[in-house]
Design a protein around this motif. Sequence first.
Motif, PDB file in Angstrom:
ATOM      1  N   PHE A   8       0.836  -1.202   0.000  1.00  0.00           N
ATOM      2  CA  PHE A   8       0.000   0.000   0.000  1.00  0.00           C
ATOM      3  C   PHE A   8       0.872   1.255   0.000  1.00  0.00           C
ATOM      4  O   PHE A   8       0.574   2.226  -0.707  1.00  0.00           O
ATOM      5  CB  PHE A   8      -0.937   0.014   1.203  1.00  0.00           C
ATOM      6  CG  PHE A   8      -1.836   1.214   1.241  1.00  0.00           C
ATOM      7  CD1 PHE A   8      -3.011   1.245   0.502  1.00  0.00           C
ATOM      8  CD2 PHE A   8      -1.503   2.340   1.994  1.00  0.00           C
ATOM      9  CE1 PHE A   8      -3.831   2.357   0.517  1.00  0.00           C
ATOM     10  CE2 PHE A   8      -2.308   3.456   2.005  1.00  0.00           C
ATOM     11  CZ  PHE A   8      -3.485   3.462   1.270  1.00  0.00           C
ATOM     12  N   THR A   9       1.941   1.233   0.780  1.00  0.00           N
ATOM     13  CA  THR A   9       2.848   2.388   0.820  1.00  0.00           C
ATOM     14  C   THR A   9       3.449   2.651  -0.550  1.00  0.00           C
ATOM     15  O   THR A   9       3.539   3.803  -1.007  1.00  0.00           O
ATOM     16  CB  THR A   9       3.965   2.154   1.849  1.00  0.00           C
ATOM     17  OG1 THR A   9       3.383   1.984   3.142  1.00  0.00           O
ATOM     18  CG2 THR A   9       4.927   3.322   1.881  1.00  0.00           C
ATOM     19  N   GLY A 127      -6.230  16.589   6.766  1.00  0.00           N
ATOM     20  CA  GLY A 127      -5.654  15.695   7.748  1.00  0.00           C
ATOM     21  C   GLY A 127      -5.042  14.448   7.147  1.00  0.00           C
ATOM     22  O   GLY A 127      -4.571  14.445   6.010  1.00  0.00           O
ATOM     23  N   SER A 128      -5.058  13.362   7.921  1.00  0.00           N
ATOM     24  CA  SER A 128      -4.411  12.127   7.492  1.00  0.00           C
ATOM     25  C   SER A 128      -5.260  10.921   7.875  1.00  0.00           C
ATOM     26  O   SER A 128      -6.225  11.034   8.630  1.00  0.00           O
ATOM     27  CB  SER A 128      -3.016  12.013   8.118  1.00  0.00           C
ATOM     28  OG  SER A 128      -3.108  12.008   9.528  1.00  0.00           O
ATOM     29  N   PRO A 133       0.353   0.605  10.997  1.00  0.00           N
ATOM     30  CA  PRO A 133       1.167   1.524  11.804  1.00  0.00           C
ATOM     31  C   PRO A 133       1.560   2.802  11.074  1.00  0.00           C
ATOM     32  O   PRO A 133       2.238   3.657  11.642  1.00  0.00           O
ATOM     33  CB  PRO A 133       2.424   0.677  12.104  1.00  0.00           C
ATOM     34  CG  PRO A 133       2.549  -0.220  10.924  1.00  0.00           C
ATOM     35  CD  PRO A 133       1.137  -0.522  10.482  1.00  0.00           C
ATOM     36  N   TYR A 134       1.127   2.957   9.819  1.00  0.00           N
ATOM     37  CA  TYR A 134       1.565   4.088   9.000  1.00  0.00           C
ATOM     38  C   TYR A 134       0.417   5.079   8.799  1.00  0.00           C
ATOM     39  O   TYR A 134      -0.749   4.700   8.733  1.00  0.00           O
ATOM     40  CB  TYR A 134       2.074   3.614   7.636  1.00  0.00           C
ATOM     41  CG  TYR A 134       3.159   2.567   7.732  1.00  0.00           C
ATOM     42  CD1 TYR A 134       4.446   2.904   8.109  1.00  0.00           C
ATOM     43  CD2 TYR A 134       2.876   1.234   7.448  1.00  0.00           C
ATOM     44  CE1 TYR A 134       5.440   1.940   8.196  1.00  0.00           C
ATOM     45  CE2 TYR A 134       3.864   0.260   7.539  1.00  0.00           C
ATOM     46  CZ  TYR A 134       5.140   0.619   7.909  1.00  0.00           C
ATOM     47  OH  TYR A 134       6.115  -0.335   8.006  1.00  0.00           O
ATOM     48  N   THR A 135       0.776   6.363   8.689  1.00  0.00           N
ATOM     49  CA  THR A 135      -0.219   7.402   8.405  1.00  0.00           C
ATOM     50  C   THR A 135       0.099   8.037   7.056  1.00  0.00           C
ATOM     51  O   THR A 135       1.260   8.147   6.661  1.00  0.00           O
ATOM     52  CB  THR A 135      -0.210   8.483   9.494  1.00  0.00           C
ATOM     53  OG1 THR A 135       1.099   9.064   9.593  1.00  0.00           O
ATOM     54  CG2 THR A 135      -0.615   7.907  10.843  1.00  0.00           C
ATOM     55  N   ARG A 140      -2.856  14.174  -0.458  1.00  0.00           N
ATOM     56  CA  ARG A 140      -2.089  13.559  -1.542  1.00  0.00           C
ATOM     57  C   ARG A 140      -2.988  12.720  -2.446  1.00  0.00           C
ATOM     58  O   ARG A 140      -2.782  12.667  -3.656  1.00  0.00           O
ATOM     59  CB  ARG A 140      -0.973  12.694  -0.967  1.00  0.00           C
ATOM     60  CG  ARG A 140       0.073  13.473  -0.178  1.00  0.00           C
ATOM     61  CD  ARG A 140       0.985  14.257  -1.095  1.00  0.00           C
ATOM     62  NE  ARG A 140       1.990  15.007  -0.345  1.00  0.00           N
ATOM     63  CZ  ARG A 140       2.969  15.704  -0.902  1.00  0.00           C
ATOM     64  NH1 ARG A 140       3.089  15.740  -2.209  1.00  0.00           N
ATOM     65  NH2 ARG A 140       3.823  16.374  -0.151  1.00  0.00           N
ATOM     66  N   LEU A 141      -3.976  12.069  -1.868  1.00  0.00           N
ATOM     67  CA  LEU A 141      -4.932  11.321  -2.683  1.00  0.00           C
ATOM     68  C   LEU A 141      -5.809  12.279  -3.493  1.00  0.00           C
ATOM     69  O   LEU A 141      -6.188  11.978  -4.630  1.00  0.00           O
ATOM     70  CB  LEU A 141      -5.808  10.435  -1.798  1.00  0.00           C
ATOM     71  CG  LEU A 141      -5.076   9.341  -1.021  1.00  0.00           C
ATOM     72  CD1 LEU A 141      -6.068   8.532  -0.189  1.00  0.00           C
ATOM     73  CD2 LEU A 141      -4.304   8.416  -1.965  1.00  0.00           C
TER      74      LEU A 141
END
Length: 290
Positions: A8-9, A127-128, A133-135, A140-141
């Motif tokens: 995903f990252t 926001g995010s 564990p990742y934000t 950006r999307l």
Amino acid sequence: MDVLYGAFTFLYQAGDAFAFLVLSACGLAVIFGMMGVINLAHGEFILCGAYVSASAARLGLPLPLAILLGALVSGLVGMALERIVIRHLYDRPLDTIVATWGISMIATQGTLILLGSSMPGTGTPFGSFAVGPYTYSVYRLVLVGAALLLLLCLWLLFTKTRFGTLARATIQVPHIAEALGVNTNLVYALTFGLGAALAGLAGGLYAPTMTLVPTMGSAFVVEAFVTVVVGGADVFLGTAPAAAILGIVKAALTSWQGQLFGQIGLLVAVIVVIRVLPRGISGFILRERA
């Protein structure tokens, strides 16, 4: 699960790189790819859009309207420069390079003198969100969606409207278009203004994510040029696949070895593509269609 998070990252980074390349390159694809004008002041149109958008947002204008205002001001500045400078340099590429480089220097140093070394930003909206564990930044999307929507709008503009037909005819065979009664000077001015407005739109969209400094346009110019060169002359056939390929290469190498390797890999990929496909991706597609 770590593999899924990593995948995903990677997709998120590739989409972010794709959006940056598309939004950076669309204005240049119109001015350089379609009109043949080597515009070294492309980054300064981006700078104009970013500064106007940030200023308008700080004065209370909603961010979407502030971004559109930045694009509009950049487009008007582009039309004025086309009328005063660029119009007299068509078919003189070396002179155009020198003139637009001079415009770039004047704009950068003028901004530094008049507005200082930096301008306060607006902050990244929306926001995010978290995946494991990742934000990740929601904005950006939004930029990815904006890049795809922009490509669609440009395709509709240049293929389904009277202006698009006149613009393509004027750029390809100006003497015949003029003989048929087309106001070619106006078409050139509007087309150049459109390219400048698209650059200003990119600046406005990225203004919330960057430090606003007079030299910020340089962060866009190299990647915009390489995307247009790899994509080829046809904006609609070349820009999206070029941005996708380069975005994947950049994201893969950045996640592997960091930002520097991502930039190096991007330039190496450009060298390989233009060696194999000298007319770019769109030239290859058109040749295969024939």
